[in-house]
Motif scaffolding. Structure first.
Motif, PDB file in Angstrom:
ATOM      1  N   LEU A  95      -1.957   5.236  -6.959  1.00 35.45           N
ATOM      2  CA  LEU A  95      -2.383   6.052  -5.827  1.00 35.45           C
ATOM      3  C   LEU A  95      -3.777   5.638  -5.354  1.00 35.45           C
ATOM      4  O   LEU A  95      -4.002   5.419  -4.162  1.00 35.45           O
ATOM      5  CB  LEU A  95      -2.371   7.537  -6.195  1.00 35.45           C
ATOM      6  CG  LEU A  95      -2.841   8.493  -5.098  1.00 35.45           C
ATOM      7  CD1 LEU A  95      -1.953   8.395  -3.864  1.00 35.45           C
ATOM      8  CD2 LEU A  95      -2.880   9.920  -5.611  1.00 35.45           C
ATOM      9  N   LEU A  96      -4.705   5.494  -6.275  1.00 38.90           N
ATOM     10  CA  LEU A  96      -6.067   5.106  -5.900  1.00 38.90           C
ATOM     11  C   LEU A  96      -6.141   3.680  -5.355  1.00 38.90           C
ATOM     12  O   LEU A  96      -6.875   3.425  -4.399  1.00 38.90           O
ATOM     13  CB  LEU A  96      -7.014   5.273  -7.086  1.00 38.90           C
ATOM     14  CG  LEU A  96      -7.296   6.712  -7.499  1.00 38.90           C
ATOM     15  CD1 LEU A  96      -8.181   6.746  -8.740  1.00 38.90           C
ATOM     16  CD2 LEU A  96      -7.925   7.498  -6.366  1.00 38.90           C
ATOM     17  N   THR A  97      -5.377   2.761  -5.934  1.00 43.47           N
ATOM     18  CA  THR A  97      -5.410   1.387  -5.415  1.00 43.47           C
ATOM     19  C   THR A  97      -4.839   1.344  -4.004  1.00 43.47           C
ATOM     20  O   THR A  97      -5.298   0.562  -3.172  1.00 43.47           O
ATOM     21  CB  THR A  97      -4.658   0.400  -6.333  1.00 43.47           C
ATOM     22  OG1 THR A  97      -3.307   0.802  -6.470  1.00 43.47           O
ATOM     23  CG2 THR A  97      -5.326   0.284  -7.680  1.00 43.47           C
TER      24      THR A  97
ATOM     25  N   VAL B 193       2.124   9.187  -6.175  1.00 46.78           N
ATOM     26  CA  VAL B 193       2.358  10.622  -5.940  1.00 46.78           C
ATOM     27  C   VAL B 193       3.577  11.093  -6.731  1.00 46.78           C
ATOM     28  O   VAL B 193       3.554  12.179  -7.324  1.00 46.78           O
ATOM     29  CB  VAL B 193       2.519  10.913  -4.432  1.00 46.78           C
ATOM     30  CG1 VAL B 193       3.044  12.310  -4.187  1.00 46.78           C
ATOM     31  CG2 VAL B 193       1.197  10.707  -3.708  1.00 46.78           C
ATOM     32  N   ALA B 194       4.623  10.283  -6.761  1.00 47.23           N
ATOM     33  CA  ALA B 194       5.835  10.660  -7.494  1.00 47.23           C
ATOM     34  C   ALA B 194       5.548  10.810  -8.990  1.00 47.23           C
ATOM     35  O   ALA B 194       5.988  11.777  -9.622  1.00 47.23           O
ATOM     36  CB  ALA B 194       6.930   9.624  -7.265  1.00 47.23           C
ATOM     37  N   LEU B 195       4.810   9.875  -9.572  1.00 48.75           N
ATOM     38  CA  LEU B 195       4.493   9.965 -10.997  1.00 48.75           C
ATOM     39  C   LEU B 195       3.601  11.166 -11.299  1.00 48.75           C
ATOM     40  O   LEU B 195       3.813  11.872 -12.290  1.00 48.75           O
ATOM     41  CB  LEU B 195       3.816   8.675 -11.470  1.00 48.75           C
ATOM     42  CG  LEU B 195       4.736   7.470 -11.674  1.00 48.75           C
ATOM     43  CD1 LEU B 195       3.916   6.210 -11.908  1.00 48.75           C
ATOM     44  CD2 LEU B 195       5.691   7.716 -12.815  1.00 48.75           C
ATOM     45  N   ILE B 196       2.614  11.411 -10.449  1.00 46.61           N
ATOM     46  CA  ILE B 196       1.721  12.555 -10.654  1.00 46.61           C
ATOM     47  C   ILE B 196       2.502  13.860 -10.555  1.00 46.61           C
ATOM     48  O   ILE B 196       2.318  14.776 -11.364  1.00 46.61           O
ATOM     49  CB  ILE B 196       0.548  12.522  -9.654  1.00 46.61           C
ATOM     50  CG1 ILE B 196      -0.363  11.338  -9.967  1.00 46.61           C
ATOM     51  CG2 ILE B 196      -0.226  13.831  -9.677  1.00 46.61           C
ATOM     52  CD1 ILE B 196      -1.379  11.033  -8.877  1.00 46.61           C
ATOM     53  N   ALA B 197       3.407  13.946  -9.567  1.00 46.89           N
ATOM     54  CA  ALA B 197       4.224  15.155  -9.417  1.00 46.89           C
ATOM     55  C   ALA B 197       5.106  15.367 -10.644  1.00 46.89           C
ATOM     56  O   ALA B 197       5.246  16.494 -11.130  1.00 46.89           O
ATOM     57  CB  ALA B 197       5.079  15.044  -8.160  1.00 46.89           C
ATOM     58  N   TRP B 198       5.683  14.284 -11.151  1.00 47.57           N
ATOM     59  CA  TRP B 198       6.523  14.365 -12.344  1.00 47.57           C
ATOM     60  C   TRP B 198       5.717  14.880 -13.532  1.00 47.57           C
ATOM     61  O   TRP B 198       6.152  15.768 -14.265  1.00 47.57           O
ATOM     62  CB  TRP B 198       7.112  12.996 -12.629  1.00 47.57           C
ATOM     63  CG  TRP B 198       8.097  12.937 -13.763  1.00 47.57           C
ATOM     64  CD1 TRP B 198       8.886  13.949 -14.241  1.00 47.57           C
ATOM     65  CD2 TRP B 198       8.397  11.793 -14.554  1.00 47.57           C
ATOM     66  NE1 TRP B 198       9.656  13.491 -15.281  1.00 47.57           N
ATOM     67  CE2 TRP B 198       9.381  12.170 -15.495  1.00 47.57           C
ATOM     68  CE3 TRP B 198       7.951  10.483 -14.562  1.00 47.57           C
ATOM     69  CZ2 TRP B 198       9.900  11.285 -16.429  1.00 47.57           C
ATOM     70  CZ3 TRP B 198       8.479   9.602 -15.487  1.00 47.57           C
ATOM     71  CH2 TRP B 198       9.438  10.008 -16.399  1.00 47.57           C
TER      72      TRP B 198
ATOM     73  N   LYS C 106       0.831  -1.208   0.000  1.00 44.85           N
ATOM     74  CA  LYS C 106       0.000   0.000   0.000  1.00 44.85           C
ATOM     75  C   LYS C 106       0.867   1.260   0.000  1.00 44.85           C
ATOM     76  O   LYS C 106       0.646   2.179  -0.785  1.00 44.85           O
ATOM     77  CB  LYS C 106      -0.916  -0.019   1.227  1.00 44.85           C
ATOM     78  CG  LYS C 106      -1.744   1.217   1.371  1.00 44.85           C
ATOM     79  CD  LYS C 106      -2.633   1.144   2.591  1.00 44.85           C
ATOM     80  CE  LYS C 106      -3.408   2.426   2.717  1.00 44.85           C
ATOM     81  NZ  LYS C 106      -4.608   2.304   3.492  1.00 44.85           N
ATOM     82  N   VAL C 107       1.861   1.285   0.858  1.00 44.53           N
ATOM     83  CA  VAL C 107       2.739   2.461   0.959  1.00 44.53           C
ATOM     84  C   VAL C 107       3.509   2.675  -0.340  1.00 44.53           C
ATOM     85  O   VAL C 107       3.600   3.805  -0.833  1.00 44.53           O
ATOM     86  CB  VAL C 107       3.708   2.315   2.155  1.00 44.53           C
ATOM     87  CG1 VAL C 107       4.732   3.425   2.170  1.00 44.53           C
ATOM     88  CG2 VAL C 107       2.930   2.284   3.467  1.00 44.53           C
ATOM     89  N   LEU C 108       4.056   1.597  -0.903  1.00 44.68           N
ATOM     90  CA  LEU C 108       4.802   1.726  -2.161  1.00 44.68           C
ATOM     91  C   LEU C 108       3.920   2.234  -3.294  1.00 44.68           C
ATOM     92  O   LEU C 108       4.349   3.064  -4.100  1.00 44.68           O
ATOM     93  CB  LEU C 108       5.424   0.383  -2.550  1.00 44.68           C
ATOM     94  CG  LEU C 108       6.594  -0.075  -1.705  1.00 44.68           C
ATOM     95  CD1 LEU C 108       7.033  -1.478  -2.112  1.00 44.68           C
ATOM     96  CD2 LEU C 108       7.748   0.897  -1.798  1.00 44.68           C
ATOM     97  N   ARG C 109       2.690   1.739  -3.371  1.00 42.71           N
ATOM     98  CA  ARG C 109       1.764   2.199  -4.405  1.00 42.71           C
ATOM     99  C   ARG C 109       1.496   3.698  -4.264  1.00 42.71           C
ATOM    100  O   ARG C 109       1.495   4.436  -5.253  1.00 42.71           O
ATOM    101  CB  ARG C 109       0.431   1.455  -4.308  1.00 42.71           C
ATOM    102  CG  ARG C 109       0.482   0.040  -4.781  1.00 42.71           C
ATOM    103  CD  ARG C 109      -0.824  -0.674  -4.422  1.00 42.71           C
ATOM    104  NE  ARG C 109      -0.803  -2.049  -4.833  1.00 42.71           N
ATOM    105  CZ  ARG C 109      -1.259  -2.491  -6.008  1.00 42.71           C
ATOM    106  NH1 ARG C 109      -1.794  -1.651  -6.859  1.00 42.71           N
ATOM    107  NH2 ARG C 109      -1.178  -3.756  -6.311  1.00 42.71           N
ATOM    108  N   MET C 110       1.257   4.147  -3.039  1.00 40.03           N
ATOM    109  CA  MET C 110       0.931   5.556  -2.828  1.00 40.03           C
ATOM    110  C   MET C 110       2.130   6.455  -3.127  1.00 40.03           C
ATOM    111  O   MET C 110       1.983   7.497  -3.765  1.00 40.03           O
ATOM    112  CB  MET C 110       0.389   5.754  -1.417  1.00 40.03           C
ATOM    113  CG  MET C 110      -0.972   5.112  -1.272  1.00 40.03           C
ATOM    114  SD  MET C 110      -1.763   5.097   0.341  1.00 40.03           S
ATOM    115  CE  MET C 110      -1.181   6.462   1.186  1.00 40.03           C
ATOM    116  N   VAL C 111       3.315   6.046  -2.699  1.00 38.87           N
ATOM    117  CA  VAL C 111       4.522   6.839  -2.962  1.00 38.87           C
ATOM    118  C   VAL C 111       4.799   6.903  -4.463  1.00 38.87           C
ATOM    119  O   VAL C 111       5.072   7.980  -5.012  1.00 38.87           O
ATOM    120  CB  VAL C 111       5.730   6.258  -2.197  1.00 38.87           C
ATOM    121  CG1 VAL C 111       7.033   6.882  -2.666  1.00 38.87           C
ATOM    122  CG2 VAL C 111       5.549   6.458  -0.699  1.00 38.87           C
ATOM    123  N   LEU C 112       4.725   5.763  -5.139  1.00 41.97           N
ATOM    124  CA  LEU C 112       4.937   5.735  -6.589  1.00 41.97           C
ATOM    125  C   LEU C 112       3.896   6.588  -7.313  1.00 41.97           C
ATOM    126  O   LEU C 112       4.232   7.360  -8.219  1.00 41.97           O
ATOM    127  CB  LEU C 112       4.875   4.293  -7.110  1.00 41.97           C
ATOM    128  CG  LEU C 112       5.008   4.135  -8.619  1.00 41.97           C
ATOM    129  CD1 LEU C 112       6.392   4.572  -9.087  1.00 41.97           C
ATOM    130  CD2 LEU C 112       4.739   2.700  -9.016  1.00 41.97           C
TER     131      LEU C 112
END
Length: 62
Positions: free
Chosen positions: A39-41, A18-23, A10-16
């Motif tokens: 992020l949603l999953t 957010v990082a992709l959206i920010a990019w 869950k944490v890895l999905r959310m971090v990834l």
């Protein structure tokens, strides 16, 4: 929808996500908006692909 995403997954999905959206928001490639999916999953604790494959990383089975 039963929760099938938990813990580190869950944490890895959310971090990834957010990082992709920010990019993408900072001028990255358009495909980086796919970060919305992990992020949603992570937020909803449910992954449709996991459900299809019968996978579950959630310790509490609900």
């Amino acid at each position: 929808m039963k929760a099938n995403v938990g813990g580190v997954d869950k944490v890895l999905r959310m971090v990834l996500g957010v990082a992709l959206i920010a990019w993408a928001a900072m001028g990255g490639p358009a495909w980086a908006w796919i970060g919305v999916v992990p992020l949603l999953t992570g937020l909803f604790n449910f992954c449709p692909l996991y459900a299809l494959l019968g996978m579950n990383t959630c310790k509490v089975r609900s």
